[in-house]
Motif scaffolding. Structure first.
Motif, PDB file in Angstrom:
ATOM      1  N   MET A   1      29.915  11.652  34.202  1.00 44.21           N
ATOM      2  CA  MET A   1      30.183  11.048  35.515  1.00 44.21           C
ATOM      3  C   MET A   1      31.605  11.374  35.936  1.00 44.21           C
ATOM      4  O   MET A   1      32.527  11.276  35.135  1.00 44.21           O
ATOM      5  N   SER A   2      31.817  11.728  37.171  1.00 44.23           N
ATOM      6  CA  SER A   2      33.157  12.065  37.637  1.00 44.23           C
ATOM      7  C   SER A   2      33.969  10.801  37.848  1.00 44.23           C
ATOM      8  O   SER A   2      33.444   9.704  37.990  1.00 44.23           O
ATOM      9  N   GLU A   3      35.316  10.949  37.923  1.00 44.08           N
ATOM     10  CA  GLU A   3      36.165   9.799  38.176  1.00 44.08           C
ATOM     11  C   GLU A   3      35.864   9.196  39.536  1.00 44.08           C
ATOM     12  O   GLU A   3      35.857   7.984  39.719  1.00 44.08           O
ATOM     13  N   ALA A   4      35.595  10.051  40.540  1.00 42.93           N
ATOM     14  CA  ALA A   4      35.303   9.524  41.865  1.00 42.93           C
ATOM     15  C   ALA A   4      34.032   8.694  41.843  1.00 42.93           C
ATOM     16  O   ALA A   4      33.942   7.639  42.453  1.00 42.93           O
ATOM     17  N   ALA A   5      33.019   9.148  41.114  1.00 44.34           N
ATOM     18  CA  ALA A   5      31.774   8.402  41.053  1.00 44.34           C
ATOM     19  C   ALA A   5      31.943   7.124  40.260  1.00 44.34           C
ATOM     20  O   ALA A   5      31.270   6.132  40.513  1.00 44.34           O
ATOM     21  N   ALA A   6      32.850   7.122  39.271  1.00 54.32           N
ATOM     22  CA  ALA A   6      33.023   5.951  38.423  1.00 54.32           C
ATOM     23  C   ALA A   6      33.758   4.833  39.145  1.00 54.32           C
ATOM     24  O   ALA A   6      33.616   3.675  38.789  1.00 54.32           O
ATOM     25  N   ALA A   7      34.579   5.155  40.147  1.00 53.89           N
ATOM     26  CA  ALA A   7      35.375   4.140  40.814  1.00 53.89           C
ATOM     27  C   ALA A   7      34.483   3.236  41.655  1.00 53.89           C
ATOM     28  O   ALA A   7      33.731   3.719  42.497  1.00 53.89           O
ATOM     29  N   PRO A   8      34.530   1.904  41.457  1.00 50.34           N
ATOM     30  CA  PRO A   8      33.699   1.006  42.252  1.00 50.34           C
ATOM     31  C   PRO A   8      34.169   0.960  43.689  1.00 50.34           C
ATOM     32  O   PRO A   8      35.327   1.236  43.996  1.00 50.34           O
ATOM     33  N   SER A   9      33.273   0.593  44.611  1.00 47.11           N
ATOM     34  CA  SER A   9      33.631   0.554  46.023  1.00 47.11           C
ATOM     35  C   SER A   9      34.597  -0.570  46.315  1.00 47.11           C
ATOM     36  O   SER A   9      35.395  -0.487  47.237  1.00 47.11           O
ATOM     37  N   TYR A  41      37.476   5.217  29.956  1.00 49.95           N
ATOM     38  CA  TYR A  41      37.223   3.956  30.663  1.00 49.95           C
ATOM     39  C   TYR A  41      36.643   4.213  32.044  1.00 49.95           C
ATOM     40  O   TYR A  41      35.662   3.581  32.463  1.00 49.95           O
ATOM     41  N   GLU A  42      37.249   5.118  32.787  1.00 49.67           N
ATOM     42  CA  GLU A  42      36.813   5.332  34.164  1.00 49.67           C
ATOM     43  C   GLU A  42      35.457   6.014  34.213  1.00 49.67           C
ATOM     44  O   GLU A  42      34.657   5.757  35.118  1.00 49.67           O
ATOM     45  N   ALA A  44      33.165   5.267  32.183  1.00 47.21           N
ATOM     46  CA  ALA A  44      32.236   4.171  31.878  1.00 47.21           C
ATOM     47  C   ALA A  44      32.103   3.189  33.034  1.00 47.21           C
ATOM     48  O   ALA A  44      31.243   2.306  32.990  1.00 47.21           O
ATOM     49  N   GLY A  45      32.947   3.324  34.074  1.00 44.75           N
ATOM     50  CA  GLY A  45      32.812   2.471  35.246  1.00 44.75           C
ATOM     51  C   GLY A  45      33.959   1.518  35.496  1.00 44.75           C
ATOM     52  O   GLY A  45      33.932   0.764  36.467  1.00 44.75           O
ATOM     53  N   ALA A  46      34.973   1.520  34.629  1.00 46.55           N
ATOM     54  CA  ALA A  46      36.158   0.702  34.866  1.00 46.55           C
ATOM     55  C   ALA A  46      37.150   1.474  35.732  1.00 46.55           C
ATOM     56  O   ALA A  46      37.062   2.692  35.863  1.00 46.55           O
ATOM     57  N   THR A  47      38.107   0.758  36.295  1.00 48.27           N
ATOM     58  CA  THR A  47      39.235   1.386  36.973  1.00 48.27           C
ATOM     59  C   THR A  47      40.505   0.957  36.251  1.00 48.27           C
ATOM     60  O   THR A  47      40.756  -0.239  36.096  1.00 48.27           O
ATOM     61  N   ILE A  48      41.287   1.914  35.777  1.00 43.22           N
ATOM     62  CA  ILE A  48      42.573   1.596  35.169  1.00 43.22           C
ATOM     63  C   ILE A  48      43.575   1.484  36.311  1.00 43.22           C
ATOM     64  O   ILE A  48      44.020   2.472  36.881  1.00 43.22           O
ATOM     65  N   LEU A  49      43.900   0.251  36.627  1.00 43.52           N
ATOM     66  CA  LEU A  49      44.703  -0.022  37.812  1.00 43.52           C
ATOM     67  C   LEU A  49      46.196   0.080  37.529  1.00 43.52           C
ATOM     68  O   LEU A  49      46.962   0.570  38.364  1.00 43.52           O
ATOM     69  N   ALA A  50      46.597  -0.392  36.346  1.00 45.26           N
ATOM     70  CA  ALA A  50      48.026  -0.407  36.052  1.00 45.26           C
ATOM     71  C   ALA A  50      48.266  -0.173  34.578  1.00 45.26           C
ATOM     72  O   ALA A  50      47.471  -0.563  33.723  1.00 45.26           O
ATOM     73  N   PHE A  80      32.417   2.001  27.086  1.00 47.69           N
ATOM     74  CA  PHE A  80      33.627   2.527  26.455  1.00 47.69           C
ATOM     75  C   PHE A  80      33.612   2.300  24.956  1.00 47.69           C
ATOM     76  O   PHE A  80      33.812   3.236  24.158  1.00 47.69           O
ATOM     77  N   TYR A  81      33.386   1.061  24.529  1.00 52.02           N
ATOM     78  CA  TYR A  81      33.476   0.755  23.101  1.00 52.02           C
ATOM     79  C   TYR A  81      32.302   1.307  22.303  1.00 52.02           C
ATOM     80  O   TYR A  81      32.396   1.444  21.079  1.00 52.02           O
ATOM     81  N   GLY A  82      31.227   1.661  22.992  1.00 51.17           N
ATOM     82  CA  GLY A  82      30.113   2.316  22.321  1.00 51.17           C
ATOM     83  C   GLY A  82      30.159   3.828  22.407  1.00 51.17           C
ATOM     84  O   GLY A  82      29.251   4.510  21.928  1.00 51.17           O
ATOM     85  N   GLY A  83      31.228   4.366  22.987  1.00 51.42           N
ATOM     86  CA  GLY A  83      31.309   5.804  23.236  1.00 51.42           C
ATOM     87  C   GLY A  83      32.027   6.573  22.148  1.00 51.42           C
ATOM     88  O   GLY A  83      32.669   6.024  21.244  1.00 51.42           O
ATOM     89  N   ALA A  84      31.945   7.884  22.263  1.00 48.92           N
ATOM     90  CA  ALA A  84      32.493   8.771  21.246  1.00 48.92           C
ATOM     91  C   ALA A  84      34.016   8.761  21.216  1.00 48.92           C
ATOM     92  O   ALA A  84      34.620   8.920  20.143  1.00 48.92           O
ATOM     93  N   VAL A  85      34.653   8.592  22.369  1.00 48.45           N
ATOM     94  CA  VAL A  85      36.119   8.640  22.398  1.00 48.45           C
ATOM     95  C   VAL A  85      36.696   7.483  21.583  1.00 48.45           C
ATOM     96  O   VAL A  85      37.573   7.680  20.728  1.00 48.45           O
ATOM     97  N   TRP A  86      36.207   6.271  21.826  1.00 45.25           N
ATOM     98  CA  TRP A  86      36.698   5.119  21.066  1.00 45.25           C
ATOM     99  C   TRP A  86      36.339   5.243  19.589  1.00 45.25           C
ATOM    100  O   TRP A  86      37.167   4.958  18.722  1.00 45.25           O
TER     101      TRP A  86
END
Length: 217
Positions: A1-9, A41-42, A44-50, A80-86
């Motif tokens: 999934m791309s970062e643009a697609a992962a960012a919630p509206s 994270y992004e 997986a659907g999160a946004t890292i805001l800060a 995220f926590y079930g993914g390969a990166v973590w």
């Protein structure tokens, strides 16, 4: 999934996390986060805001991950926590951290800009501007908006810029960005000494500096 697609509206939940790293390991943790975890994270659907360091606490790191709603938060964290990166880096990450227990899930009271953060491609290059966070406890039954307004009045009376205001069930959090290092330092100095700003007992104030991946710059 791309970062643009992962960012919630629209973002409605903001998870503020404050870590203490093992001595001298903060930069290693931030580098690992920016190189690997932020994108995971992004995706997986999160946004890292800060993502902020704390200039007067060299082993502190403060960050915010944000979500469209509670179900989106659950899905993103499971992803995220079930993914390969973590899975591949969790031991190395945990080895840098002394304490990661301080976390608070907040909603926006006066922070409409946070619902639609700037796209990552549009972030300004180079060092970001200084930020500060003020965390004020919220008494049982107290009105969060009134508590935030009273706290904000203390700061604006000293010429501080307006804050983004978030709240949980037990606290209000005021985030503010300064135009210059001098302005932020002057406010921080105003929290000390005999003529210090009158904040209620239990309130905390953190000086913050954005890292490379922070959207709040």
């Amino acid at each position: 999934m791309s970062e643009a697609a992962a960012a919630p509206s629209a973002l409605t939940l903001f998870e503020l996390r404050r870590y203490r790293t093992r001595p001298g390991r903060r930069d290693a943790l931030v580098a690992m986060f920016e190189a690997h975890f932020r994108a995971a994270y992004e995706a997986a659907g999160a946004t890292i805001l800060a993502s902020w360091t704390v200039p007067d606490e060299p082993d502190r790191w403060v960050w915010i991950r944000a979500f469209a709603d509670a179900p989106a938060r659950r899905r993103a964290l499971e992803g995220f926590y079930g993914g390969a990166v973590w899975a591949g880096l969790k031991d190395a990450c945990n080895a840098t951290i002394a304490d990661a227990r301080e976390a608070r899930v907040l909603h926006a009271l006066a922070a409409a800009d946070l619902a639609h953060p700037p796209p990552r491609a549009g972030l300004r290059a180079g060092p970001g501007r200084p930020w500060a966070a003020t965390v004020r406890p919220l008494a049982p039954g107290a009105d969060a908006m009134a508590t935030a307004a009273a706290t904000e009045a203390v700061f604006t009376a000293r010429g501080a810029p307006p804050a983004l205001v978030l709240a949980s069930t037990d606290a209000v959090v005021l985030l503010r960005r300064f135009d210059t290092e001098a302005a932020e330092a002057a406010l921080a100095a105003g929290l000390r000494g005999p003529r210090a700003l009158a904040l209620p007992a239990g309130s905390r104030h953190w000086r913050l500096r954005p890292t490379e991946c922070s959207r709040l710059r």
